[in-house]
Motif scaffolding. Sequence first.
Motif, PDB file in Angstrom:
ATOM      1  N   LEU A 149     -11.149 -39.726 -45.123  1.00  0.00           N
ATOM      2  CA  LEU A 149     -10.149 -39.398 -46.010  1.00  0.00           C
ATOM      3  C   LEU A 149      -8.877 -40.142 -46.119  1.00  0.00           C
ATOM      4  N   GLN A 152     -10.367 -43.679 -47.460  1.00  0.00           N
ATOM      5  CA  GLN A 152     -10.862 -43.718 -48.969  1.00  0.00           C
ATOM      6  C   GLN A 152      -9.702 -42.805 -49.856  1.00  0.00           C
ATOM      7  N   LYS A 153      -9.157 -41.841 -49.576  1.00  0.00           N
ATOM      8  CA  LYS A 153      -8.151 -41.232 -50.521  1.00  0.00           C
ATOM      9  C   LYS A 153      -7.128 -41.254 -50.003  1.00  0.00           C
ATOM     10  N   ASP A 154      -6.326 -41.562 -49.047  1.00  0.00           N
ATOM     11  CA  ASP A 154      -4.808 -42.052 -48.858  1.00  0.00           C
ATOM     12  C   ASP A 154      -4.717 -43.717 -49.423  1.00  0.00           C
ATOM     13  N   SER A 259     -17.745 -34.120 -48.714  1.00  0.00           N
ATOM     14  CA  SER A 259     -18.377 -35.638 -49.495  1.00  0.00           C
ATOM     15  C   SER A 259     -18.946 -35.850 -50.444  1.00  0.00           C
ATOM     16  N   PHE A 419     -16.621 -40.089 -50.647  1.00  0.00           N
ATOM     17  CA  PHE A 419     -16.118 -40.028 -51.131  1.00  0.00           C
ATOM     18  C   PHE A 419     -15.392 -39.991 -52.348  1.00  0.00           C
ATOM     19  N   GLU A 421     -15.610 -41.506 -56.934  1.00  0.00           N
ATOM     20  CA  GLU A 421     -15.137 -41.196 -57.641  1.00  0.00           C
ATOM     21  C   GLU A 421     -16.326 -40.613 -58.771  1.00  0.00           C
TER      22      GLU A 421
END
Length: 482
Positions: A149, A152-154, A259, A419, A421
């Motif tokens: 996270l 990949q997200k932040d 995930s 994760f 899109e």
Amino acid sequence: MKKTLLVIIITLVSIATFGNELLQEAGSRAAEVNESIARLNLPWRAGVPGALSEFAAHGIVDLDSIIEKWHGEVELPERMKMDLTKSLFVDQATTRYSQLISALFVYFPYGDVHIPEGSFVQVHTPITNQAFHGTCWAFATVASFESGLLVQKDGLAGEEITEPWKLQHDTYDLSEQFASFHNIDWDIYLESIYDPLQSDVIIQDDSSDAGGNAIFSTYNSVRYGLPLESDFPYSMFDFNPWILWNPVNNNWEENIVKSTKTVQVYYGDELSWLGYPYEFYNGAIKEAMIKFGSLAVSFRVPADFDYYTEGVYIPTSTTITGGHAVTLVGWLDMAGLKAVFPDLIGPEATSITVNDPFSGLTWEATEFWIIKNSWGDWGWNGYYVVPAVSKQLYEFSANNGFGISPWMIEYNAMYVPIFEETYAMEDVDFNGDGVVDEKDFDILVNHMYTESIVHDISIPKDYWVDHEDISRFLLIWNSIID
């Protein structure tokens, strides 16, 4: 009142006595390990794990029972490894593990990221403590999930540093209790995998504290996701033979994070036997870590490992006491190694001699993995360092069928969640007619086993069209139809 006070005093004295016995036993064993280390001239030190004081405070006096809980990773049966290899690398269909396998993406290095030549640490969350449960597999999975996270997200990235605690982030704190509760029933699973009348393996949930494996917990991260630690707090010393279902927030489901797939770096010995070069395998580990986050890894535990305090761990014997899952967060080169362990590694050292008691091979190591443990106050501020598998051992495995030594993390597969899109319809409308239908599917099939940027819709992208892209197309198509 006097009786109550007397009982309290007696209890405290008993705990202190038993606690001293526990720590004395650990000290005696650590001293024996240090004697072996000195005799073999190995670059590490043993000592009494700081975490044992917490066990002593809870009245736990049996050191072996603690070690049994610490070593809670269950090795997959060879039958499953054979089925996975057949499904992922050979053009032969199998119905076994169809859903499980569809949740995995075997990572191949693409050379599209910069790999530091020196030391590197990936962003990750702080050290945790599995305490008196055999849940290392869940802790490794959650740690990798949280690191994923962050990356990949932040959009956070690792750095070329040597001290791993400098890249700890507490942005995410997800529930190991929830992950541990969703174990599998190992008896039913093992019966089904070897039952000739069973057409598919049975993966059934079970909350027993019976050890686990990251291939199932990463699969459950896709199926169930993970709630917050504050919604499902970890129960460290409940002394139950099962994992408690203990939500403390009625709205916990609103905080679930899922995930969508799991990157798998395949077994090192399997890849060596399949003819993949050492550089390919080493690159896959590093690229996956840089692109997606820290990796959940596992190994078989030599008896001396529990007493590690600092340095480069190399086993003193071949006695195995169980399996353990941990989290790979980075690596050190020789310069970095000398910087963090100056008392153990001389300034003139250009390599570390590894005498592997399992394979019988000796090699000069110049690269070392930094690994995050889940035993709280233990080791090198909660971490440890181990040599990366050498090209010599990797190729020895390929030529002799011996396999990579079980104390090394390359012995097993490695995992990190993705994760992804959501694809828009236009991404799979290959003929541009405004609809997604059989015509687009036929176009994709006609590009099977070719390089293509346009028709590569797999996550992560590999610029190659194969079964990953077909599966992804069908998933998108079904979602559009629904």
